[in-house]
Design a protein around this motif. Structure first.
Motif, mmCIF file in Angstrom:
data_model
loop_
_atom_site.group_PDB
_atom_site.id
_atom_site.type_symbol
_atom_site.label_atom_id
_atom_site.label_comp_id
_atom_site.label_asym_id
_atom_site.label_seq_id
_atom_site.Cartn_x
_atom_site.Cartn_y
_atom_site.Cartn_z
ATOM 1 N N ASP A 20 51.781 -24.957 9.751
ATOM 2 C CA ASP A 20 52.194 -25.933 8.739
ATOM 3 C C ASP A 20 53.465 -26.662 9.172
ATOM 4 O OD1 ASP A 20 50.026 -25.162 7.217
ATOM 5 O OD2 ASP A 20 51.209 -23.993 5.774
ATOM 6 N N LYS A 21 54.430 -25.931 9.682
ATOM 7 C CA LYS A 21 55.707 -26.519 10.103
ATOM 8 C C LYS A 21 55.498 -27.534 11.227
ATOM 9 C CE LYS A 21 60.250 -26.688 10.365
ATOM 10 N NZ LYS A 21 61.056 -27.229 9.328
ATOM 11 N N LEU A 22 54.602 -27.233 12.183
ATOM 12 C CA LEU A 22 54.327 -28.126 13.311
ATOM 13 C C LEU A 22 53.203 -29.114 13.016
ATOM 14 C CD1 LEU A 22 54.587 -25.612 16.294
ATOM 15 C CD2 LEU A 22 56.288 -27.272 15.524
ATOM 16 N N ASN A 23 52.645 -29.020 11.797
ATOM 17 C CA ASN A 23 51.525 -29.880 11.390
ATOM 18 C C ASN A 23 50.367 -29.790 12.396
ATOM 19 O OD1 ASN A 23 50.223 -31.659 9.645
ATOM 20 N ND2 ASN A 23 50.949 -33.444 10.754
ATOM 21 N N LEU A 24 50.033 -28.581 12.807
ATOM 22 C CA LEU A 24 48.963 -28.367 13.783
ATOM 23 C C LEU A 24 47.597 -28.390 13.114
ATOM 24 C CD1 LEU A 24 50.537 -25.491 15.904
ATOM 25 C CD2 LEU A 24 50.258 -27.884 16.570
ATOM 26 N N LYS A 25 46.672 -29.017 13.795
ATOM 27 C CA LYS A 25 45.288 -29.102 13.336
ATOM 28 C C LYS A 25 44.379 -28.603 14.456
ATOM 29 C CE LYS A 25 46.468 -31.394 9.590
ATOM 30 N NZ LYS A 25 47.419 -30.586 8.913
ATOM 31 N N PRO A 26 43.136 -28.187 14.152
ATOM 32 C CA PRO A 26 42.215 -27.746 15.201
ATOM 33 C C PRO A 26 42.069 -28.823 16.285
ATOM 34 C CG PRO A 26 41.309 -27.224 13.049
ATOM 35 C CD PRO A 26 42.538 -28.074 12.802
ATOM 36 N N GLY A 27 42.156 -28.385 17.529
ATOM 37 C CA GLY A 27 42.022 -29.296 18.665
ATOM 38 C C GLY A 27 43.347 -29.807 19.203
ATOM 39 N N ASP A 28 44.454 -29.596 18.470
ATOM 40 C CA ASP A 28 45.760 -30.030 18.954
ATOM 41 C C ASP A 28 46.148 -29.239 20.198
ATOM 42 O OD1 ASP A 28 46.000 -31.832 16.908
ATOM 43 O OD2 ASP A 28 47.426 -30.636 15.734
ATOM 44 N N LYS A 29 46.904 -29.874 21.078
ATOM 45 C CA LYS A 29 47.399 -29.228 22.296
ATOM 46 C C LYS A 29 48.759 -28.614 22.013
ATOM 47 C CE LYS A 29 44.007 -30.774 24.820
ATOM 48 N NZ LYS A 29 42.889 -29.927 25.094
ATOM 49 N N ILE A 30 49.008 -27.462 22.616
ATOM 50 C CA ILE A 30 50.270 -26.757 22.446
ATOM 51 C C ILE A 30 50.835 -26.464 23.832
ATOM 52 C CG2 ILE A 30 51.365 -24.668 21.560
ATOM 53 C CD1 ILE A 30 49.031 -24.523 19.534
ATOM 54 N N ASN A 31 52.140 -26.707 24.001
ATOM 55 C CA ASN A 31 52.813 -26.434 25.266
ATOM 56 C C ASN A 31 53.589 -25.127 25.160
ATOM 57 O OD1 ASN A 31 52.097 -29.049 26.280
ATOM 58 N ND2 ASN A 31 53.715 -29.895 25.007
ATOM 59 N N PHE A 32 53.614 -24.372 26.262
ATOM 60 C CA PHE A 32 54.397 -23.146 26.334
ATOM 61 C C PHE A 32 55.333 -23.252 27.527
ATOM 62 C CE2 PHE A 32 50.460 -21.988 24.224
ATOM 63 C CZ PHE A 32 50.897 -21.237 23.155
ATOM 64 N N ASP A 33 56.626 -23.103 27.287
ATOM 65 C CA ASP A 33 57.620 -23.125 28.356
ATOM 66 C C ASP A 33 58.316 -21.776 28.400
ATOM 67 O OD1 ASP A 33 57.307 -25.868 29.132
ATOM 68 O OD2 ASP A 33 58.321 -26.416 27.263
ATOM 69 N N ILE A 34 58.370 -21.182 29.603
ATOM 70 C CA ILE A 34 59.078 -19.907 29.769
ATOM 71 C C ILE A 34 60.501 -20.241 30.199
ATOM 72 C CG2 ILE A 34 59.174 -17.723 30.991
ATOM 73 C CD1 ILE A 34 56.125 -17.959 31.348
ATOM 74 N N GLU A 35 61.460 -19.807 29.411
ATOM 75 C CA GLU A 35 62.864 -20.073 29.707
ATOM 76 C C GLU A 35 63.417 -18.998 30.626
ATOM 77 O OE1 GLU A 35 64.581 -20.597 25.808
ATOM 78 O OE2 GLU A 35 63.705 -22.586 25.635
ATOM 79 N N ALA A 36 64.569 -19.265 31.210
ATOM 80 C CA ALA A 36 65.172 -18.368 32.204
ATOM 81 C C ALA A 36 65.342 -16.936 31.685
ATOM 82 C CB ALA A 36 66.520 -18.935 32.657
ATOM 83 N N GLU A 37 65.648 -16.804 30.412
ATOM 84 C CA GLU A 37 65.872 -15.470 29.830
ATOM 85 C C GLU A 37 64.566 -14.729 29.552
ATOM 86 O OE1 GLU A 37 66.851 -18.348 27.882
ATOM 87 O OE2 GLU A 37 68.542 -18.545 29.246
ATOM 88 N N GLY A 38 63.429 -15.411 29.755
ATOM 89 C CA GLY A 38 62.136 -14.793 29.484
ATOM 90 C C GLY A 38 61.572 -15.161 28.124
ATOM 91 N N ASP A 39 62.337 -15.893 27.324
ATOM 92 C CA ASP A 39 61.831 -16.352 26.030
ATOM 93 C C ASP A 39 60.796 -17.440 26.262
ATOM 94 O OD1 ASP A 39 63.574 -14.664 24.686
ATOM 95 O OD2 ASP A 39 65.111 -16.206 24.462
ATOM 96 N N VAL A 40 59.859 -17.545 25.340
ATOM 97 C CA VAL A 40 58.831 -18.585 25.425
ATOM 98 C C VAL A 40 59.078 -19.598 24.321
ATOM 99 C CG1 VAL A 40 56.369 -19.086 25.296
ATOM 100 C CG2 VAL A 40 57.148 -16.987 26.401
ATOM 101 N N LYS A 41 59.104 -20.863 24.718
ATOM 102 C CA LYS A 41 59.286 -21.954 23.764
ATOM 103 C C LYS A 41 57.934 -22.624 23.579
ATOM 104 C CE LYS A 41 61.563 -26.406 23.496
ATOM 105 N NZ LYS A 41 62.430 -27.315 24.234
ATOM 106 N N MET A 42 57.491 -22.735 22.338
ATOM 107 C CA MET A 42 56.209 -23.356 22.022
ATOM 108 C C MET A 42 56.484 -24.697 21.357
ATOM 109 S SD MET A 42 53.237 -21.885 19.555
ATOM 110 C CE MET A 42 53.483 -22.806 18.053
ATOM 111 N N SER A 43 55.745 -25.735 21.787
ATOM 112 C CA SER A 43 55.887 -27.050 21.171
ATOM 113 C C SER A 43 54.528 -27.718 21.139
ATOM 114 C CB SER A 43 56.900 -27.904 21.921
ATOM 115 O OG SER A 43 56.477 -28.105 23.255
ATOM 116 N N THR A 44 54.416 -28.716 20.299
ATOM 117 C CA THR A 44 53.167 -29.447 20.179
ATOM 118 C C THR A 44 53.208 -30.683 21.070
ATOM 119 O OG1 THR A 44 51.701 -30.597 18.671
ATOM 120 C CG2 THR A 44 54.002 -30.677 18.146
ATOM 121 N N SER A 45 52.057 -31.130 21.524
ATOM 122 C CA SER A 45 51.977 -32.330 22.348
ATOM 123 C C SER A 45 51.803 -33.575 21.507
ATOM 124 C CB SER A 45 50.797 -32.215 23.325
ATOM 125 O OG SER A 45 51.042 -31.220 24.264
#
Length: 84
Positions: A20-45
């Motif tokens: 809901d916060k990212l307004n994601l719908k079926p079929g949307d693309k999602i990006n995953f970035d691994i940061e130096a500390e090992g945390d994963v950042k998720m964002s929408t395309s």
């Protein structure tokens, strides 16, 4: 903090609160970035059409009218498929 469980097939259901916060719908693309500390950042395309404004501009290039763009496109198509 919303959590999710990894299935045996490597799949995760994104919690509704996050969808809901990212307004994601079926079929949307999602990006995953691994940061130096090992945390994963998720964002929408998802991007706004307004973000594309000016992306094709080249310094010194004269803007084309709709008719000129149509002409150039027709010329390109004729040249590309002339030998077929």
């Amino acid at each position: 903090m919303p959590t999710a469980t990894l299935t045996s097939k490597g799949q995760v259901t994104i919690p509704k609160k996050i969808r809901d916060k990212l307004n994601l719908k079926p079929g949307d693309k999602i990006n995953f970035d691994i940061e130096a500390e090992g945390d994963v950042k998720m964002s929408t395309s998802k991007k706004s059409i307004l973000e594309a404004a000016g992306k094709l501009h080249r310094p010194g290039q004269k803007p084309l009218s709709q008719e000129e763009m149509d002409e150039k496109l027709a010329e390109y198509v004729r040249d590309k498929f002339k030998s077929q």
